[in-house]
Motif scaffolding. Structure first.
Motif, short mmCIF file in Angstrom:
data_model
loop_
_atom_site.label_atom_id
_atom_site.label_comp_id
_atom_site.label_asym_id
_atom_site.label_seq_id
_atom_site.Cartn_x
_atom_site.Cartn_y
_atom_site.Cartn_z
N TYR A 108 0.86 -1.18 0.00
CA TYR A 108 0.00 0.00 0.00
C TYR A 108 0.90 1.24 0.00
N GLU A 149 1.56 5.55 -0.94
CA GLU A 149 0.96 6.87 -1.07
C GLU A 149 2.00 7.84 -1.60
N PRO A 189 0.11 13.95 0.88
CA PRO A 189 -0.01 13.10 -0.31
C PRO A 189 -1.47 13.02 -0.77
N LYS A 210 -2.98 7.26 -3.86
CA LYS A 210 -2.68 5.97 -3.25
C LYS A 210 -2.57 4.91 -4.34
#
Length: 439
Positions: free
Chosen positions: A344, A346, A359, A362
């Motif tokens: 995961y 970002e 950010p 994603k």
């Protein structure tokens, strides 16, 4: 430019050192499966170790498992011992690449690295021990560069999925990726699963020597890597992960160390933005947590004392609640096991300034594969070696001690692993990453 070709004096593309060990036997089988993927469709290879009799037995087992009787007679045997430098030198002089499967590397690894550097052979290992990996970089990087030799550590499950996974996620993100967290989950079939105790031994001695690792790192005099975007927060020692829907702990292997070294390389060599990284592993439900707590308490107490370490080494199954064993997993257990890495990330999309605000993008990448220790690991190791042999122009221009990401970032290693799924009916692959913009 590093040499990756055989010659009359260096006849073997690959020599599998430690071929009669538990992991080595599966590396032998994987090499035998992939001989057609060598340079010009022909891979020249040999096996090496202390006992000719045991090496003959490994080749006989591989011949039976793969229905390739020619392995008994066509694969050469080299007798070499880490305690005999002359034998290591003789082995290295005959190999383009040595696949080093002899661990724990903290005890047996350096003589092999030294022999490879001095005798012009590239070196690939399966090490998950940060102290050894970083020690080799400190002690042999300049010599390897002078000799045009690649010393590449962690080319198994530790740490190709994590290291290449972070780079792949970065490359798929449309903008500037600033942070990635990975979540590992492992599944077993009805017969369960376990890990050979060689990995357990590495963990025992690694935790016992943790202070030495900190002292080693200070010798590099590294400046802190720049932080772009929001600073990645560390999670707790135990937490419930919404990402993988189970209780989770920090990953205790070498992945964070290896990924950080790769990110330092991309900053220093390519002036790229580094990616912050956090690694976690799922442990399942409450029952597993209770077992883990008891095992952890015993481990942390015993590992501090020599008598405790001796107990841990002597009885791995008892102290790990069956997770590690001296026998290792059966082939049936391996067939029923698999792993999944979810990344995961970002960062800032292309129109966003990374120095301004939070950010706004994603991305999620999924890496899946077969049993991680003795199926995925040999595949990764052998494909790493084949990449060096076949794609020398895509490698760093000078030799040195490298991480997988530093060496293979510009190669087709990930594509090779994807393709290999089709060749072996295994699923070691990178799915398409999916990116979304945040409001």
């Amino acid at each position: 430019m590093a040499c990756v070709e055989t010659s009359s004096s260096r006849p073997y593309h690959l020599v599998v050192f430690g071929a009669s060990g538990f992991t080595g036997q599966f590396v032998v089988e994987e090499v035998a499966r992939t001989v057609s993927e060598g340079p010009k469709g022909n891979l020249k290879w040999a096996v090496a170790g202390r006992s000719r009799q045991k090496l003959e037995k490994v080749l006989e087992q591989a011949a039976g498992a793969l229905s390739k009787p020619e392995l008994r007679t066509e694969v050469d045997i080299i007798v070499a011992d880490v305690g005999e430098p002359d034998s290591l030198a003789a082995m290295c002089k005959q190999a383009v690449i040595v696949l080093n499967c002899v661990g724990p590397y903290r005890f047996y690894g350096e003589p092999v690295v030294k022999a490879c550097v001095e005798n012009g052979a590239h070196h690939i290992d399966l090490c998950g021990e940060p102290q050894f990996l970083e020690g080799m970089q400190l002690n042999y990087d300049s010599q390897a560069a002078e000799k045009g030799v690649y010393i590449v550590g962690s080319c198994g499950f530790d740490s190709i999925p994590a290291d290449m996974g972070v780079l792949y996620t970065r490359d798929q993100f449309k903008g500037t990726l600033t942070a990635v967290e990975s979540f590992l989950t492992v599944s077993t079939g009805p017969d369960g699963g376990c890990i050979h105790d060689g990995t357990w031994q590495s963990a025992v001695y690694g935790f016992a020597d943790s202070q030495k690792l900190q002292s080693l790192r200070r010798k590099f005099n590294h400046k802190p890597l720049p932080v772009v975007g929001s600073k990645l927060k560390r999670r707790g020692a135990l937490f419930y992960s919404n990402e993988i829907q189970q209780y989770t702990v920090p990953f205790m292997g070498s992945d964070p160390s290896v990924v950080k070294r790769t990110q330092r390389f991309v900053v220093e060599e390519h002036q790229a933005t580094p990616v912050q990284y956090g690694a976690y592993a799922g442990v399942g439900g409450i029952g597993n947590i209770i077992k883990m707590m008891f095992a952890g308490i015993m481990f942390w107490f015993l590992v501090k004392f020599s008598f405790g370490r001796n107990l841990l080494i002597k009885y791995p199954e008892f102290f790990s609640f069956g997770l590690f064993s001296k026998a290792g997993p059966t082939r049936k257990q391996m067939e029923g096991s698999s792993f999944q890495f979810a990344f995961y990330g970002e960062g800032y999309t292309e129109e966003q300034d990374p120095s301004q605000g939070k950010p706004n993008g994603k991305i999620r990448t999924l890496v899946q594969g077969p049993e991680c220790g003795y199926v995925a690991t040999p595949i990764a190791m052998v494909q790493a070696a084949l990449t060096i042999l076949n794609e020398s122009t895509a490698l760093p221009k000078k030799g040195g001690v490298y991480t997988p990401g530093a060496v293979f970032a510009k190669t087709t290693l990930i594509d090779r692993l994807n393709k290999h799924e089709l060749l072996q009916s295994l699923s070691l692959f990178w799915t398409h990453a999916v990116a979304v913009c945040l409001p």
